[in-house]
Scaffold this motif. Structure first.
Motif, PDB file in Angstrom:
ATOM      1  N   TYR A   1      20.994  43.306  50.690  1.00 19.04           N
ATOM      2  CA  TYR A   1      22.296  43.665  51.252  1.00 19.04           C
ATOM      3  C   TYR A   1      22.820  42.737  52.334  1.00 19.04           C
ATOM      4  O   TYR A   1      23.052  43.154  53.455  1.00 19.04           O
ATOM      5  CB  TYR A   1      22.258  45.113  51.771  1.00 19.04           C
ATOM      6  CG  TYR A   1      21.942  46.112  50.675  1.00 19.04           C
ATOM      7  CD1 TYR A   1      22.948  46.614  49.864  1.00 19.04           C
ATOM      8  CD2 TYR A   1      20.624  46.525  50.448  1.00 19.04           C
ATOM      9  CE1 TYR A   1      22.663  47.521  48.845  1.00 19.04           C
ATOM     10  CE2 TYR A   1      20.332  47.441  49.436  1.00 19.04           C
ATOM     11  CZ  TYR A   1      21.357  47.923  48.650  1.00 19.04           C
ATOM     12  OH  TYR A   1      21.072  48.816  47.642  1.00 19.04           O
TER      13      TYR A   1
ATOM     14  N   TYR B   1      26.983  53.192  35.755  1.00 20.81           N
ATOM     15  CA  TYR B   1      26.331  53.639  36.997  1.00 20.81           C
ATOM     16  C   TYR B   1      26.991  54.939  37.487  1.00 20.81           C
ATOM     17  O   TYR B   1      27.995  54.925  38.201  1.00 20.81           O
ATOM     18  CB  TYR B   1      26.398  52.541  38.076  1.00 20.81           C
ATOM     19  CG  TYR B   1      25.501  52.824  39.265  1.00 20.81           C
ATOM     20  CD1 TYR B   1      24.123  52.606  39.190  1.00 20.81           C
ATOM     21  CD2 TYR B   1      26.015  53.341  40.446  1.00 20.81           C
ATOM     22  CE1 TYR B   1      23.294  52.879  40.263  1.00 20.81           C
ATOM     23  CE2 TYR B   1      25.192  53.627  41.530  1.00 20.81           C
ATOM     24  CZ  TYR B   1      23.835  53.390  41.432  1.00 20.81           C
ATOM     25  OH  TYR B   1      23.013  53.674  42.494  1.00 20.81           O
TER      26      TYR B   1
ATOM     27  N   GLY C   1      23.633  58.947  48.881  1.00 24.46           N
ATOM     28  CA  GLY C   1      23.570  57.746  48.055  1.00 24.46           C
ATOM     29  C   GLY C   1      22.324  57.608  47.205  1.00 24.46           C
ATOM     30  O   GLY C   1      22.255  56.745  46.341  1.00 24.46           O
TER      31      GLY C   1
ATOM     32  N   ASN D   1      14.427  54.619  46.992  1.00 22.89           N
ATOM     33  CA  ASN D   1      13.823  53.295  47.188  1.00 22.89           C
ATOM     34  C   ASN D   1      12.420  53.368  47.791  1.00 22.89           C
ATOM     35  O   ASN D   1      11.700  52.376  47.788  1.00 22.89           O
ATOM     36  CB  ASN D   1      14.674  52.444  48.141  1.00 22.89           C
ATOM     37  CG  ASN D   1      15.832  51.736  47.451  1.00 22.89           C
ATOM     38  OD1 ASN D   1      16.723  51.228  48.105  1.00 22.89           O
ATOM     39  ND2 ASN D   1      15.835  51.695  46.136  1.00 22.89           N
TER      40      ASN D   1
ATOM     41  N   TYR E   1      21.015  50.645  35.303  1.00 23.63           N
ATOM     42  CA  TYR E   1      20.420  49.572  36.106  1.00 23.63           C
ATOM     43  C   TYR E   1      20.392  48.241  35.366  1.00 23.63           C
ATOM     44  O   TYR E   1      19.770  47.289  35.820  1.00 23.63           O
ATOM     45  CB  TYR E   1      19.013  49.974  36.571  1.00 23.63           C
ATOM     46  CG  TYR E   1      19.099  51.101  37.575  1.00 23.63           C
ATOM     47  CD1 TYR E   1      19.201  50.832  38.941  1.00 23.63           C
ATOM     48  CD2 TYR E   1      19.151  52.431  37.158  1.00 23.63           C
ATOM     49  CE1 TYR E   1      19.327  51.857  39.856  1.00 23.63           C
ATOM     50  CE2 TYR E   1      19.279  53.461  38.073  1.00 23.63           C
ATOM     51  CZ  TYR E   1      19.372  53.169  39.421  1.00 23.63           C
ATOM     52  OH  TYR E   1      19.505  54.185  40.334  1.00 23.63           O
TER      53      TYR E   1
ATOM     54  N   PHE F   1      23.208  41.297  41.361  1.00 28.02           N
ATOM     55  CA  PHE F   1      22.786  41.985  42.581  1.00 28.02           C
ATOM     56  C   PHE F   1      21.288  41.754  42.801  1.00 28.02           C
ATOM     57  O   PHE F   1      20.848  41.414  43.907  1.00 28.02           O
ATOM     58  CB  PHE F   1      23.100  43.473  42.420  1.00 28.02           C
ATOM     59  CG  PHE F   1      22.557  44.381  43.491  1.00 28.02           C
ATOM     60  CD1 PHE F   1      23.165  44.448  44.733  1.00 28.02           C
ATOM     61  CD2 PHE F   1      21.462  45.198  43.239  1.00 28.02           C
ATOM     62  CE1 PHE F   1      22.677  45.304  45.716  1.00 28.02           C
ATOM     63  CE2 PHE F   1      20.972  46.055  44.213  1.00 28.02           C
ATOM     64  CZ  PHE F   1      21.580  46.099  45.459  1.00 28.02           C
TER      65      PHE F   1
ATOM     66  N   GLU G   1      12.649  46.351  43.540  1.00 28.16           N
ATOM     67  CA  GLU G   1      13.144  47.683  43.905  1.00 28.16           C
ATOM     68  C   GLU G   1      12.515  48.740  43.004  1.00 28.16           C
ATOM     69  O   GLU G   1      12.289  48.496  41.823  1.00 28.16           O
ATOM     70  CB  GLU G   1      14.675  47.723  43.728  1.00 28.16           C
ATOM     71  CG  GLU G   1      15.328  49.023  44.139  1.00 28.16           C
ATOM     72  CD  GLU G   1      16.868  48.987  44.040  1.00 28.16           C
ATOM     73  OE1 GLU G   1      17.381  48.388  43.072  1.00 28.16           O
ATOM     74  OE2 GLU G   1      17.526  49.555  44.920  1.00 28.16           O
TER      75      GLU G   1
ATOM     76  N   SER H   1      13.579  52.881  42.142  1.00 24.37           N
ATOM     77  CA  SER H   1      14.611  53.890  42.394  1.00 24.37           C
ATOM     78  C   SER H   1      14.135  55.194  41.756  1.00 24.37           C
ATOM     79  O   SER H   1      14.252  55.392  40.551  1.00 24.37           O
ATOM     80  CB  SER H   1      15.951  53.427  41.814  1.00 24.37           C
ATOM     81  OG  SER H   1      16.976  54.345  42.166  1.00 24.37           O
TER      82      SER H   1
END
Ligand code: AVJ
Length: 331
Positions: free
Chosen positions: A43, A60, A167, A172, A212, A222, A288, A290
């Motif tokens: 980020y 998404y 969110g 994570n 994803y 990303f 990552e 999720s």
């Protein structure tokens, strides 16, 4: 303490050693077997913009589902939380979704204070300024910090607090870190306070994997952005075209597992770490996880941390949940 007006107080608690933390993290992650990078390094400005684009992708669904819940049920959530006077928001950003909760608190007549907690001082100041304009009489007591480390600095408040962590970002965290995080939240909550947590829910693998690995390739960009961040911040020489985006659902662990796969054998130099890192052809580095939840599993995770679920709100499709949790002692 920086004061930007009578109604706004924003405390900045950014570790002076943020760069060192990143170097330590990345050194450990690139030395680990298998290699791994922490998702918080996605980020930078570009990464945040790419994430914004992700939230608008047809595949998404989490952001839209969460917004739909907040849009239709904020009144019930605020009533269920006991009409708190203070809304604390972890990872507040531009507070786009927060307005539904603030509206409901204003309509219930309980709204006094908003406490945005975010890593970005700039966004927190901007958000504070616009909110005091939109909600007359609102006091903003912001905290700029990495709330993974500085949770305990969140100010207390009379008349109950609603601590929102929206969110699905809790997804994570690995189970141990999640447990620790929930325990620290539990320790923070007084008997009148409530946690409001956003979590994505378990569903068919195909929908999860599409969410994803979108057809426009925004999520791939990303994901690879973390390599750009390392190139800029640590003087690394990653070639983004030499890696591909991988997003698989691990049904056993109930989580998306997101990686970058090296397309060839290659050696990466990371100048700031005085380190060279070998990647084998096909080697995958996790960037990552999720996690996806069920109501039962979340109830269990709460119980293990001394919390009890006191509210459950999903979108009509049952894709996503907001849940309220209270410290056990208050039941
Ligand atoms: C911001 C952590 C909730 O896990 O869905 C989206 C991040 N990564 N697409 C998520 C993300 C790839 C997102 N969270």
């Amino acid at each position: 303490m920086a004061t930007a007006g009578p109604q706004i107080e924003i405390e900045v608690r950014l570790a002076a050693d943020g760069g060192e933390r990143m170097r330590d993290d990345v050194r450990a992650g690139l030395s680990a077997e298998p290699k791994e990078l922490a998702p918080k390094y996605f980020y930078d400005e570009r990464g945040s913009q790419l994430f914004e684009r992700i939230t608008e992708l047809p595949e998404y669904y989490p952001t839209r589902a969460e917004r739909a819940i907040l849009d239709s049920r904020s009144g019930e959530i605020v009533a269920g939380a006991g009409e708190p006077r203070t809304l604390v928001e972890l990872g507040s950003g531009s507070a786009a979704k927060t307005r539904h909760l603030l509206d409901a608190m204003r309509d219930a007549g309980c709204l006094r204070t908003y406490v945005p907690v975010d890593i970005s001082a700039e966004i927190t100041h901007e958000t504070a300024e616009s909110l005091v304009g939109e909600y007359p009489g609102l006091a903003v007591r912001g905290l700029v910090c990495d709330f993974e480390h500085d949770l305990e600095r969140i100010p207390g408040g009379e008349g109950g607090r609603l601590v929102a962590f929206l969110g699905g970002t809790i997804g994570n965290l690995y189970p141990e870190a999640r447990h620790e995080f929930l325990c620290r939240i539990a320790g923070l909550l007084g008997s009148e306070d409530r946690l409001l947590l956003g979590t994505d829910l378990v569903k068919e693998t195909a929908r999860l994997e599409a969410a994803y690995d979108d057809s426009l390739g925004v999520t791939a960009k990303f994901n690879k952005n973390v390599l750009r961040v390392l190139n800029r911040e640590l003087g690394a020489d990653f070639d983004l075209d030499a890696f591909e985006h991988v997003a698989r659902y691990d049904a056993e662990q109930a989580r998306m597992d997101i990686r970058l796969r090296s397309l060839a054998a290659q050696t990466i130099r990371v100048e700031a770490l005085a380190m060279s890192v070998d990647f084998a052809a096909g080697e995958e580095m996790r960037t990552e996880i999720s996690s996806k939840f069920t109501r039962r599993r979340l109830e269990l995770a709460y119980a293990e941390a001394g919390l009890e679920m006191s509210g459950w709100f999903t979108d009509p499709a049952g894709d996503y949940a907001l849940s309220l949790a209270a410290p056990y002692s208050s039941q």
